[in-house]
Design an enzyme around this catalytic site. Structure first.
Site, PDB file in Angstrom:
ATOM      1  N   HIS A  60     -87.520-100.354  18.089  1.00 14.43           N
ATOM      2  CA  HIS A  60     -88.365 -99.520  18.396  1.00 14.43           C
ATOM      3  C   HIS A  60     -88.510 -97.882  17.354  1.00 14.43           C
ATOM      4  O   HIS A  60     -87.387 -98.567  16.115  1.00 14.43           O
ATOM      5  CB  HIS A  60     -87.924 -98.455  20.201  1.00 14.43           C
ATOM      6  N   HIS A  62     -87.207 -94.954  16.977  1.00 14.04           N
ATOM      7  CA  HIS A  62     -86.094 -94.005  17.687  1.00 14.04           C
ATOM      8  C   HIS A  62     -85.379 -93.955  15.881  1.00 14.04           C
ATOM      9  O   HIS A  62     -85.312 -95.270  15.538  1.00 14.04           O
ATOM     10  CB  HIS A  62     -85.098 -93.697  18.732  1.00 14.04           C
ATOM     11  N   ASP A  64     -82.062 -93.416  14.857  1.00 11.44           N
ATOM     12  CA  ASP A  64     -81.591 -94.112  14.776  1.00 11.44           C
ATOM     13  C   ASP A  64     -81.320 -95.763  14.866  1.00 11.44           C
ATOM     14  O   ASP A  64     -80.002 -96.737  14.722  1.00 11.44           O
ATOM     15  CB  ASP A  64     -80.103 -94.146  15.693  1.00 11.44           C
ATOM     16  N   HIS A  65     -82.986 -96.561  14.984  1.00 12.99           N
ATOM     17  CA  HIS A  65     -82.550 -97.800  14.737  1.00 12.99           C
ATOM     18  C   HIS A  65     -83.787 -98.592  13.733  1.00 12.99           C
ATOM     19  O   HIS A  65     -83.912 -99.020  13.759  1.00 12.99           O
ATOM     20  CB  HIS A  65     -83.657 -98.413  16.566  1.00 12.99           C
ATOM     21  N   HIS A 140     -88.116 -97.851  28.241  1.00 15.48           N
ATOM     22  CA  HIS A 140     -87.767 -96.833  26.653  1.00 15.48           C
ATOM     23  C   HIS A 140     -88.717 -95.582  27.357  1.00 15.48           C
ATOM     24  O   HIS A 140     -89.411 -95.815  27.454  1.00 15.48           O
ATOM     25  CB  HIS A 140     -87.221 -97.205  25.578  1.00 15.48           C
ATOM     26  N   ASP A 210     -82.656 -99.525  23.309  1.00  9.75           N
ATOM     27  CA  ASP A 210     -82.047 -99.396  24.326  1.00  9.75           C
ATOM     28  C   ASP A 210     -83.274 -99.510  26.154  1.00  9.75           C
ATOM     29  O   ASP A 210     -84.153-100.285  25.546  1.00  9.75           O
ATOM     30  CB  ASP A 210     -82.586 -98.080  23.590  1.00  9.75           C
ATOM     31  N   HIS A 268     -74.219 -99.505  21.614  1.00  5.99           N
ATOM     32  CA  HIS A 268     -74.927 -97.912  21.549  1.00  5.99           C
ATOM     33  C   HIS A 268     -74.468 -97.696  22.042  1.00  5.99           C
ATOM     34  O   HIS A 268     -74.746 -96.488  23.493  1.00  5.99           O
ATOM     35  CB  HIS A 268     -76.237 -98.446  22.090  1.00  5.99           C
TER      36      HIS A 268
END
Lengths: 302, 302
Positions: A60, A62, A64-65, A140, A210, A268
């Protein structure tokens, strides 16, 4: 099958922890899964050859990914990569990457293929003769997919002593490995099970990060050998997990139990916890086979 | 004035070197200049408080100068920043950042102001009562600016012994520091130079990365105290410098000489060189006062 964790902490990169990224080696393919900021340095630290990565799966959008993706694509370019690169990720990823390449007046010398995902049901997004990859739609805050990597059943294994005993010519070996019986010159039929052993059982790896606790993924990941399931929080912060659409260690263990998983790997983690062993302790109250991911850690599954 | 180098190597981040980013502390302001991937981790390593950074200057939109920006903006958000953040950089930077925030469904809780640059002549882009910042238009493969940070001349310094001797009341001190003479009750005029010392000489710092050798910057940076000038290559690779529109160490030294700079700092080294001392040696054949930037190194200028 080998899994190397490049980063497995939530939210922001820090001096000692990295955001999500991992490398799955499966039947001699090397898949990069998620690509948080700093992933290219983590690849170097873990001595993973850039040239072996041809497929990148992004769960996805976000930061941090995937904030490390554009840098990795640029580095491939500077290293004069020629091989095709395939990116699988949510719709929008192509626009984000190409916009940045356009403003830097950069052009990759290799073909860059984007496979943008929009489906809300599981779908096959990659398949070759040995491996198949399906999405695991997750719940999510934004559109998110996990990924199920499955080995295909391989050829049956040749029983070398048996084929030599019957003096079978090598040109028949592939037929035998494909499961066929053999008729000797004298008319005797040798059944395949005499000439072969069962193939290596295919393995499967489910990556789920997530997501909030979501039982609709269970039929998709049912009986998987390994499940990496996020657990950003412990049960003591279950309210935060619910609010941010993340899972607790207990919830990850519940999914593993209900889906009949063999091995659960947790990751995570929120950086608020200084001791990640607490995640293992909490999960093991529900499900016994728990491993903790950590940056730089590798898991081999034979 | 203090300069902290967070990263000063060209092209790709590696395990031991970082792409361009530096922090300039000037008259109690803290300016972040460029923001390559990994800058937020370098800020943490160098113990620079995130909350002190309110102004970020981006020279150009090549990845090694700004791929860490979106992550830093996101981290500010996660840390619940409330203070305004100002970004100065080439046109396009706003679109790139906002596109990524939009796809992640994120909204900064603080005001994010973009000051997009398009001018090809030097212009003032920041000014307050103590500091002024001007662009230094550079010649690179894409639209690029360096930045000239100038302290303004401060108040004259009070000669405490003198003002006490003449029993001058404290309410006149600011007038005296502003350069005014004082008339005593008996009509005697005390000239300002009796009551004050000269103010601290204002300093200036010129940041020039990336650029080919370009004498048109000389009038802009003339007499600057400190010049950070890129030197991606040595003279032995002068052909590569020309082709990629970078500079050699010798060329950086020539600019420093012609602009009457007091102190030259070199950086933006190509990672092909294992010994950066060679850059200093080459530059010092032309210009004596040369320092080498390196990741994590700080320079204080009193």
């Amino acid at each position: 099958m080998k899994l190397t964790i490049l980063g497995c902490y939530a939210a922001t990169p820090r001096t000692i922890t990295n955001p999500t990224s991992q490398v799955l080696e499966i039947r001699n393919r090397m898949f990069l899964i998620d690509c948080g900021e700093g992933t290219q340095v983590q690849l170097r630290k873990n001595k993973i050859k850039f040239s072996k990565i041809n497929h990148i799966f992004i769960s996805h959008l976000h930061g941090d990914h995937f904030y490390g993706l554009v840098g990795l694509i640029s580095t491939f370019m500077l290293l004069n990569r020629q091989t095709d690169l395939h990116i699988y990720g949510p719709k929008g990823i192509k626009e984000i990457i190409l916009l940045q390449l356009r403003f830097s007046n950069s052009f990759t010398g290799y073909n860059l293929y984007f496979h943008e995902l929009t489906a809300t049901e599981s779908e096959i997004i990659y398949e070759d003769e040995k491996v198949i990859v399906k999405t695991i739609p997750l719940k999510h805050r934004i559109y998110t997919n996990g990924f199920l990597f499955q080995e295909k059943i391989g050829d049956r294994k040749l029983n070398v002593q048996a084929v030599e005993k019957y003096e079978i010519e090598t040109c028949y070996y592939q037929n035998i490995k494909n499961g066929k019986d053999i008729t000797l010159d004298n008319g005797t039929i040798i059944p395949n099970e005499t000439l072969t052993f069962d193939p290596i059982p295919p393995k499967s790896y489910a990556f789920c990060s997530d997501t909030m606790y979501d039982e609709t993924i269970i039929p998709i990941i049912q009986n998987a050998d390994i499940l990496y399931h996020e657990t950003t929080f412990l049960e003591t912060e279950a309210d935060k997990a619910e609010k941010t659409m993340h899972s607790t260690a207990k919830e990850a263990a519940q999914i593993a139990t209900k889906a009949n998983i063999k091995q659960l790997i947790l990751g995570h983690y929120s950086t608020r916890y200084s001791n990640i062993e607490l995640f293992k302790d909490e999960a093991q109250t529900i499900f016994p086979n728990v491993l903790l991911a950590d940056d730089g850690k590798s898991f081999e599954f034979d």
